[in-house]
Design a protein around this motif. Structure first.
Motif, PDB file in Angstrom:
ATOM      1  N   GLY B  63       0.816  -1.213   0.000  1.00  0.00           N
ATOM      2  CA  GLY B  63       0.000   0.000   0.000  1.00  0.00           C
ATOM      3  C   GLY B  63       0.844   1.255   0.000  1.00  0.00           C
ATOM      4  N   GLU B  64       2.145   1.074  -0.050  1.00  0.00           N
ATOM      5  CA  GLU B  64       3.041   2.234  -0.076  1.00  0.00           C
ATOM      6  C   GLU B  64       4.300   1.904  -0.866  1.00  0.00           C
ATOM      7  N   ALA B  65       4.980   2.951  -1.318  1.00  0.00           N
ATOM      8  CA  ALA B  65       6.210   2.758  -2.077  1.00  0.00           C
ATOM      9  C   ALA B  65       7.123   3.954  -1.872  1.00  0.00           C
ATOM     10  N   CYS B  66       8.421   3.706  -1.966  1.00  0.00           N
ATOM     11  CA  CYS B  66       9.376   4.816  -1.924  1.00  0.00           C
ATOM     12  C   CYS B  66      10.086   4.865  -3.271  1.00  0.00           C
ATOM     13  N   LEU B  87       2.504  15.065  -6.791  1.00  0.00           N
ATOM     14  CA  LEU B  87       1.284  14.308  -6.482  1.00  0.00           C
ATOM     15  C   LEU B  87       0.875  14.530  -5.036  1.00  0.00           C
ATOM     16  N   LYS B  88       1.864  14.676  -4.175  1.00  0.00           N
ATOM     17  CA  LYS B  88       1.583  14.952  -2.766  1.00  0.00           C
ATOM     18  C   LYS B  88       0.986  16.355  -2.605  1.00  0.00           C
ATOM     19  N   GLU B  89       1.581  17.312  -3.294  1.00  0.00           N
ATOM     20  CA  GLU B  89       1.084  18.687  -3.220  1.00  0.00           C
ATOM     21  C   GLU B  89      -0.359  18.796  -3.703  1.00  0.00           C
ATOM     22  N   ALA B  90      -0.716  17.947  -4.655  1.00  0.00           N
ATOM     23  CA  ALA B  90      -2.091  17.964  -5.167  1.00  0.00           C
ATOM     24  C   ALA B  90      -3.041  17.221  -4.236  1.00  0.00           C
ATOM     25  N   GLY B  91      -2.512  16.627  -3.182  1.00  0.00           N
ATOM     26  CA  GLY B  91      -3.354  15.942  -2.200  1.00  0.00           C
ATOM     27  C   GLY B  91      -3.643  14.492  -2.544  1.00  0.00           C
ATOM     28  N   LEU B  92      -3.011  13.973  -3.596  1.00  0.00           N
ATOM     29  CA  LEU B  92      -3.312  12.599  -4.029  1.00  0.00           C
ATOM     30  C   LEU B  92      -2.499  11.546  -3.288  1.00  0.00           C
ATOM     31  N   LEU B  93      -1.348  11.959  -2.768  1.00  0.00           N
ATOM     32  CA  LEU B  93      -0.510  11.040  -1.998  1.00  0.00           C
ATOM     33  C   LEU B  93      -0.194  11.669  -0.640  1.00  0.00           C
ATOM     34  N   THR B  94       0.028  10.811   0.335  1.00  0.00           N
ATOM     35  CA  THR B  94       0.585  11.290   1.603  1.00  0.00           C
ATOM     36  C   THR B  94       1.975  10.680   1.722  1.00  0.00           C
ATOM     37  N   SER B  95       2.800  11.227   2.593  1.00  0.00           N
ATOM     38  CA  SER B  95       4.150  10.690   2.705  1.00  0.00           C
ATOM     39  C   SER B  95       4.609  10.613   4.154  1.00  0.00           C
ATOM     40  N   GLU B  96       5.575   9.753   4.384  1.00  0.00           N
ATOM     41  CA  GLU B  96       6.138   9.585   5.708  1.00  0.00           C
ATOM     42  C   GLU B  96       7.618   9.226   5.545  1.00  0.00           C
ATOM     43  N   ARG B  97       8.484   9.957   6.238  1.00  0.00           N
ATOM     44  CA  ARG B  97       9.904   9.631   6.156  1.00  0.00           C
ATOM     45  C   ARG B  97      10.231   8.550   7.177  1.00  0.00           C
ATOM     46  N   GLY B  99      13.767   6.599   8.120  1.00  0.00           N
ATOM     47  CA  GLY B  99      15.178   6.400   7.816  1.00  0.00           C
ATOM     48  C   GLY B  99      15.558   7.214   6.601  1.00  0.00           C
ATOM     49  N   THR B 100      16.185   6.549   5.643  1.00  0.00           N
ATOM     50  CA  THR B 100      16.697   7.251   4.461  1.00  0.00           C
ATOM     51  C   THR B 100      15.598   7.657   3.492  1.00  0.00           C
ATOM     52  N   TRP B 101      14.493   6.909   3.523  1.00  0.00           N
ATOM     53  CA  TRP B 101      13.527   7.048   2.438  1.00  0.00           C
ATOM     54  C   TRP B 101      12.197   7.674   2.863  1.00  0.00           C
ATOM     55  N   VAL B 102      11.573   8.327   1.888  1.00  0.00           N
ATOM     56  CA  VAL B 102      10.216   8.837   2.085  1.00  0.00           C
ATOM     57  C   VAL B 102       9.260   7.844   1.438  1.00  0.00           C
ATOM     58  N   TYR B 103       8.304   7.358   2.217  1.00  0.00           N
ATOM     59  CA  TYR B 103       7.334   6.395   1.694  1.00  0.00           C
ATOM     60  C   TYR B 103       6.030   7.110   1.348  1.00  0.00           C
TER      61      TYR B 103
END
Lengths: 124, 124
Positions: B63-66, B87-97, B99-103
């Motif tokens: 359900g998530e990818a980096c 895509l995040k700015e448009a509200g279509l994705l959320t993100s979470e950091r 470690g090294t990566w943002v998911y």
């Protein structure tokens, strides 16, 4: 007597754009070709003026509208015509000339296909 | 001891974009403000590369990818990051950091709201 026969009218570009090609975006990663076809439709709705015009046509009482019906979006008639043409090229509207005016209507199958692309499948 | 308190993190732009603001496009003509908000979401999906990335995230097993999971769309990692941010700015994705990566994950409520915008109401 003429040998010329009426051939069925082919509209390759329109047909290509209209075809509801793809599974929901959540089902599997799109191929480059699928993304190319589908992005055209989203792009057509990605402009605020075009989106207003689309909703004006889509919600018109008779199910159709011409440039002559649309006057309150704050852009000139040539600009309205230009945007309606773009929506048609993307397969979202169909058109028919009657007398002076071109009348536009929503292509419901395309709208339904786009809606389906955005459905979320229940994931565990 | 410090006086600094942790304040809740506000994300005004994201919140604004996410709100499923509007009735189906076929219901009534959109206002300028409604069109402005909604066109942003369609525009985000109106680019073939962005659409492929979106479907890659949307269909990812967990359900998530980096960025580290996505390598087969034929563009560089910085370009992938750039598009995911859009895509995040448009509200279509959320993100979470982590470690090294943002998911990244799909925001299902926004997807459902967009799908609803495109539903066709039965017209006489």
């Amino acid at each position: 007597m003429s040998n010329v026969k009426a051939l069925p009218l082919l509209e390759p570009e329109a047909h290509e754009a209209v075809a509801p090609c793809c599974p929901p975006l959540t089902e599997r990663p799109f191929t480059a070709e699928e993304a190319e076809r589908t992005a055209r439709m989203f792009k057509a709705l990605g402009d605020p003026v075009r989106l207003r015009l689309f909703s004006a046509v889509a919600s018109a009482e008779a199910g159709e509208a011409c440039v002559c019906d649309i006057s309150d979006v704050g852009v000139s008639q040539p600009t309205v015509s230009h945007h309606l043409k773009k929506l048609k090229e993307a397969g979202l509207l169909t058109s028919e000339r009657r007398g002076t005016w071109v009348y536009y209507r929503v292509e419901p199958s395309v709208l339904a296909a786009m809606s389906k692309l955005l459905t979320t499948t229940a994931t565990p």
